[in-house]
Structures are given as C-alpha cells and as structure tokens.
Design a protein around this motif. Structure first.
Motif, PDB file in Angstrom:
ATOM      1  N   ALA A  26       6.558  -1.986   6.256  1.00 32.46           N
ATOM      2  CA  ALA A  26       7.862  -1.435   5.878  1.00 32.46           C
ATOM      3  C   ALA A  26       8.416  -0.490   6.938  1.00 32.46           C
ATOM      4  O   ALA A  26       9.526   0.043   6.775  1.00 32.46           O
ATOM      5  N   GLY A  27       7.653  -0.261   7.996  1.00 30.58           N
ATOM      6  CA  GLY A  27       8.102   0.634   9.057  1.00 30.58           C
ATOM      7  C   GLY A  27       8.067   2.097   8.665  1.00 30.58           C
ATOM      8  O   GLY A  27       8.845   2.908   9.171  1.00 30.58           O
ATOM      9  N   LEU A  28       7.138   2.458   7.785  1.00 29.26           N
ATOM     10  CA  LEU A  28       7.092   3.818   7.234  1.00 29.26           C
ATOM     11  C   LEU A  28       5.831   4.587   7.630  1.00 29.26           C
ATOM     12  O   LEU A  28       5.527   5.622   7.046  1.00 29.26           O
ATOM     13  N   LEU A  34      -9.890   8.771  -0.197  1.00 28.04           N
ATOM     14  CA  LEU A  34      -9.643   7.432   0.328  1.00 28.04           C
ATOM     15  C   LEU A  34     -10.882   6.550   0.198  1.00 28.04           C
ATOM     16  O   LEU A  34     -10.892   5.424   0.704  1.00 28.04           O
ATOM     17  N   GLU A  35     -11.905   7.048  -0.487  1.00 24.79           N
ATOM     18  CA  GLU A  35     -13.183   6.348  -0.549  1.00 24.79           C
ATOM     19  C   GLU A  35     -13.404   5.581  -1.854  1.00 24.79           C
ATOM     20  O   GLU A  35     -14.285   4.725  -1.919  1.00 24.79           O
ATOM     21  N   ALA A  36     -12.620   5.872  -2.879  1.00 22.55           N
ATOM     22  CA  ALA A  36     -12.876   5.250  -4.182  1.00 22.55           C
ATOM     23  C   ALA A  36     -12.546   3.761  -4.184  1.00 22.55           C
ATOM     24  O   ALA A  36     -13.232   2.974  -4.844  1.00 22.55           O
ATOM     25  N   ALA A  37     -11.494   3.365  -3.464  1.00 28.43           N
ATOM     26  CA  ALA A  37     -11.050   1.965  -3.452  1.00 28.43           C
ATOM     27  C   ALA A  37     -10.608   1.598  -2.036  1.00 28.43           C
ATOM     28  O   ALA A  37      -9.411   1.474  -1.765  1.00 28.43           O
ATOM     29  N   ALA A  82      -6.670   0.021   2.350  1.00 32.58           N
ATOM     30  CA  ALA A  82      -6.327  -0.816   3.504  1.00 32.58           C
ATOM     31  C   ALA A  82      -5.050  -1.601   3.243  1.00 32.58           C
ATOM     32  O   ALA A  82      -4.166  -1.700   4.113  1.00 32.58           O
ATOM     33  N   GLU A  83      -4.936  -2.176   2.051  1.00 35.52           N
ATOM     34  CA  GLU A  83      -3.725  -2.929   1.706  1.00 35.52           C
ATOM     35  C   GLU A  83      -2.505  -2.018   1.669  1.00 35.52           C
ATOM     36  O   GLU A  83      -1.403  -2.410   2.090  1.00 35.52           O
ATOM     37  N   LEU A  84      -2.695  -0.801   1.190  1.00 37.08           N
ATOM     38  CA  LEU A  84      -1.593   0.152   1.113  1.00 37.08           C
ATOM     39  C   LEU A  84      -1.098   0.518   2.507  1.00 37.08           C
ATOM     40  O   LEU A  84       0.117   0.550   2.767  1.00 37.08           O
ATOM     41  N   LYS A  85      -2.024   0.767   3.405  1.00 36.36           N
ATOM     42  CA  LYS A  85      -1.637   1.104   4.779  1.00 36.36           C
ATOM     43  C   LYS A  85      -0.941  -0.064   5.471  1.00 36.36           C
ATOM     44  O   LYS A  85       0.007   0.133   6.239  1.00 36.36           O
ATOM     45  N   ASP A  86      -1.400  -1.281   5.176  1.00 35.91           N
ATOM     46  CA  ASP A  86      -0.725  -2.461   5.737  1.00 35.91           C
ATOM     47  C   ASP A  86       0.708  -2.565   5.227  1.00 35.91           C
ATOM     48  O   ASP A  86       1.635  -2.874   5.991  1.00 35.91           O
ATOM     49  N   LEU A 121       4.674   3.449  -5.577  1.00 37.72           N
ATOM     50  CA  LEU A 121       5.488   4.417  -4.850  1.00 37.72           C
ATOM     51  C   LEU A 121       5.877   3.877  -3.481  1.00 37.72           C
ATOM     52  O   LEU A 121       7.033   4.018  -3.048  1.00 37.72           O
ATOM     53  N   VAL A 122       4.942   3.232  -2.801  1.00 41.12           N
ATOM     54  CA  VAL A 122       5.239   2.667  -1.481  1.00 41.12           C
ATOM     55  C   VAL A 122       6.307   1.585  -1.598  1.00 41.12           C
ATOM     56  O   VAL A 122       7.240   1.505  -0.779  1.00 41.12           O
ATOM     57  N   ARG A 123       6.208   0.752  -2.623  1.00 44.04           N
ATOM     58  CA  ARG A 123       7.219  -0.291  -2.823  1.00 44.04           C
ATOM     59  C   ARG A 123       8.591   0.325  -3.081  1.00 44.04           C
ATOM     60  O   ARG A 123       9.611  -0.185  -2.603  1.00 44.04           O
ATOM     61  N   ALA A 124       8.616   1.413  -3.839  1.00 40.90           N
ATOM     62  CA  ALA A 124       9.897   2.090  -4.097  1.00 40.90           C
ATOM     63  C   ALA A 124      10.453   2.686  -2.803  1.00 40.90           C
ATOM     64  O   ALA A 124      11.653   2.560  -2.507  1.00 40.90           O
TER      65      ALA A 124
END
Length: 351
Positions: free
Chosen positions: A214-216, A197-200, A205-209, A176-179
């Motif tokens: 992407a400036g989002l 936010l605790e399962a993985a 962390a990678e998702l937030k980066d 979804l973030v990539r889209a």
C-alpha cells in the motif's frame, strides 16, 4: 485490609507473568492483582506454571488440602480435567480473563468446582452464565483498572494514530491497515503499532507485506513491546487510539487511552463497550469492518471541531476511570467469600 490476613493465597499463573517479552493484558492484570492483594495484607505465594503437558496438574497436586487457590483461567483452559479433579479438595477461585468460544464439558466441570469466579468484564460473566459454567451468584466482575496518568496534548491535525495490542489476528491490525490503505494520498498522518510481534509471526509478515504494497511502510511503524516510560511516551504522542479487535474481553488499551484524555476508535466486541462506558470520547464501529473504520477516520480528520469535542469528552471523563486498587479490592472480597463459604460447608457437614 483482608479479613483473613493469615490465610495464604496460592496464585497459580503462567510462568511468563513477569516476562518483559510477553507483555499482555492478562499478564498485566495478574501482576496488578498480585501486588494489590499483597498491599491488602494477603500472604501471596506464587505458583508459576509452564506450558508443558501436566504442569498445572503438578502444581495443584503439590498444594495441601484446603489451600486457597487463585487460578488464572488460562491454566483451566489448558488442563480442565486436572482443575476439576483437584477443585473439590481446594478452596478454588478462578480468574476468568476470557471465554474463547464454546466451553468444553471439562471446562464447565472445572468452573463449577470453583467457590468463586472472577470475570474481568460483565461480558465475560454473561458468557459464563450463558454457557452454564457456574451459578451466577458465584461470578463477580473485577474490571481492569488504570493508573493516574498525565493528560496528552493533541496535535492540530489529529494525525497521530496509536494501536496498542499484541499483533495477532484477533486484535485486527489487518483491518486497520486495510482502512488506512485508502488514505495513502492523505498527508499528515502516521500510525504506531505497539505490541508483541512474536505471538503470530506469519500474521506479522503478511501485515508488513500489505503495508509495503500500500506504500505505507514509512507511515505505519511497529515498535514491539513497550512498557513503563516508553509506553507512556507512546500514549503521549497519540491523538487517537484505535483498537479494531475481532474478540476482546475488555479492552485495557481503550481504558488506558481514555484515562489519559485520548479519544478512542474501537470495534464493538466483547467488553469494549464496558471499557468505554459512558465516555463520549469513545467511538464504536461494527467488528471486522475496515470500511467502517475508514469512514470514522475520514470524519475524524475532516473536522477539527469534531476532534476537539471528542478530546474534551475524553478529558472530562478521566476522573471516572476505574483504578487498580478497586480491582484488587473486589478480588480480595471474592477470596474472603471463598474462605467463608468453605467454612460454612464444613460446618453444615458436621451438623
């Protein structure tokens, strides 16, 4: 009312079933089944099992011969051999939330000793049959239900996106973030991601980066786990619910959204098509495909008429939503069948 109100049911579940920090579809399902069976007259006795080694074996060992046991399938996956060893002396009903890949021989053996298997979707039932886990007539489907909920009023722009799922690779939030990265220059949209936010944590962390790159960061927000009124409010503030899962046994967030008259965009994996059923307010795309997500989102934002049509379809189908009372009734019938089947087996052995 159950035909066997005096027969206690030992419900063996992970001990995090009521942990507010570990909210999941599986835990919610177990909670609603527990409460529904109690309302149906069953004597529910909870067997809470930790995730340390041999905890399932210890819990089953403590149960008397012939006990009626409703077992969460996660425990079967953890200690399949123990379940298989004890299954013959117990009246075992397994609640299969998910089939995650190829079953082991021990898992098949554990499923085969069950008097009944309750699958949470037709897809899960098909997977069990395809992997020769049990006779098909022993597997019943009890879809997750939904609660009656107020209708959501959509915004004119359709810009409020909501994703409700544990933040983890199999839920596909990275897709979804990539889209959404392709819409950085499009004004008027936001995306709220609700879920643990605790399962993985590495994935989070990678998702937030990726979101920051992407400036989002100001447009995509994480709330963590929400329940009760807070979760209701998140749905109330949504125009479109997106579930881009890579694997999914059913898709409870999809069903919840449609029950509130909110259109959905979801990947066509597992049981998600069942959650959408014939509701034309649901849009399905191929899995693991951010480009497909982006195409449908662009269509959604480009046409107010399209948004109105999808919302109207979701609203029209609200009355057909499955309810938790129906789920509990199916599970209750499966427990009754397990009691009856064991009695018939004993009678046949004496003949």
């Amino acid at each position: 009312m159950s035909a066997h109100p005096d027969t206690p049911v030992f419900f063996a579940v992970p001990d995090v079933i009521d942990d507010p920090g570990r909210v999941s579809g599986g835990n919610l399902y177990d909670q609603r089944v527990r409460d529904g069976l109690r309302a149906d007259g069953w004597d529910m006795r909870m067997a809470l099992v930790g995730d340390d080694d041999r905890q399932t074996a210890a819990a089953l060992t403590a149960l008397p011969d012939g006990a009626l046991v409703l077992l969460d399938g996660l425990l079967l996956a953890r200690e399949s051999a123990a379940v298989a060893d004890h299954g013959a002396r117990l009246r075992l009903v397994v609640l299969a939330h998910m089939v995650a890949g190829e079953l082991t021989d021990d898992e098949r053996a554990a499923f085969r000793v069950a008097q009944r298997i309750i699958a949470t979707s037709g897809w899960t039932r098909s997977e069990l049959i395809a992997q020769d886990a049990a006779d098909p007539h022993r597997i019943v489907v009890a879809h997750p239900g939904t609660d009656a909920a107020p209708v959501t009023t959509v915004s004119p722009s359709g810009g409020r996106l909501l994703c409700v799922a544990t933040v983890a690779p199999h839920k596909g939030q990275d897709l979804l973030v990539r889209a959404l990265a392709g819409f950085a220059d499009l004004e008027g949209w936001t995306c709220t991601i609700v879920g643990s936010l605790e399962a993985a944590p590495d994935f989070v962390a990678e998702l937030k980066d990726a979101i920051a790159a992407a400036g989002l960061a100001e447009r995509i927000t994480f709330t963590g786990v929400l329940t009760g009124a807070a979760l209701d409010e998140a749905y109330r503030q949504a125009d479109l619910v997106v579930l881009p899962s890579r694997t999914e046994s059913y898709g409870m967030a999809v069903a919840e959204a449609l029950a509130r008259g909110i259109p959905v965009l979801a990947s066509g994996v597992g049981g998600i098509p069942e959650a959408i059923a014939r509701n034309e307010g649901g849009m399905i795309v191929s899995p693991d495909d951010p480009w497909a997500l982006a195409v449908v989102l662009r269509q959604w934002w480009a046409s107010a008429d399209r948004r109105r049509e999808l919302t109207a379809a979701a609203l029209t189908a609200r009355g057909a939503a499955r309810r938790w009372g129906d789920t509990a009734a199916i599970v209750s019938a499966a427990l009754d069948a397990a009691v009856t089947a064991r009695a018939a087996e004993r009678q046949a052995a004496r003949s």
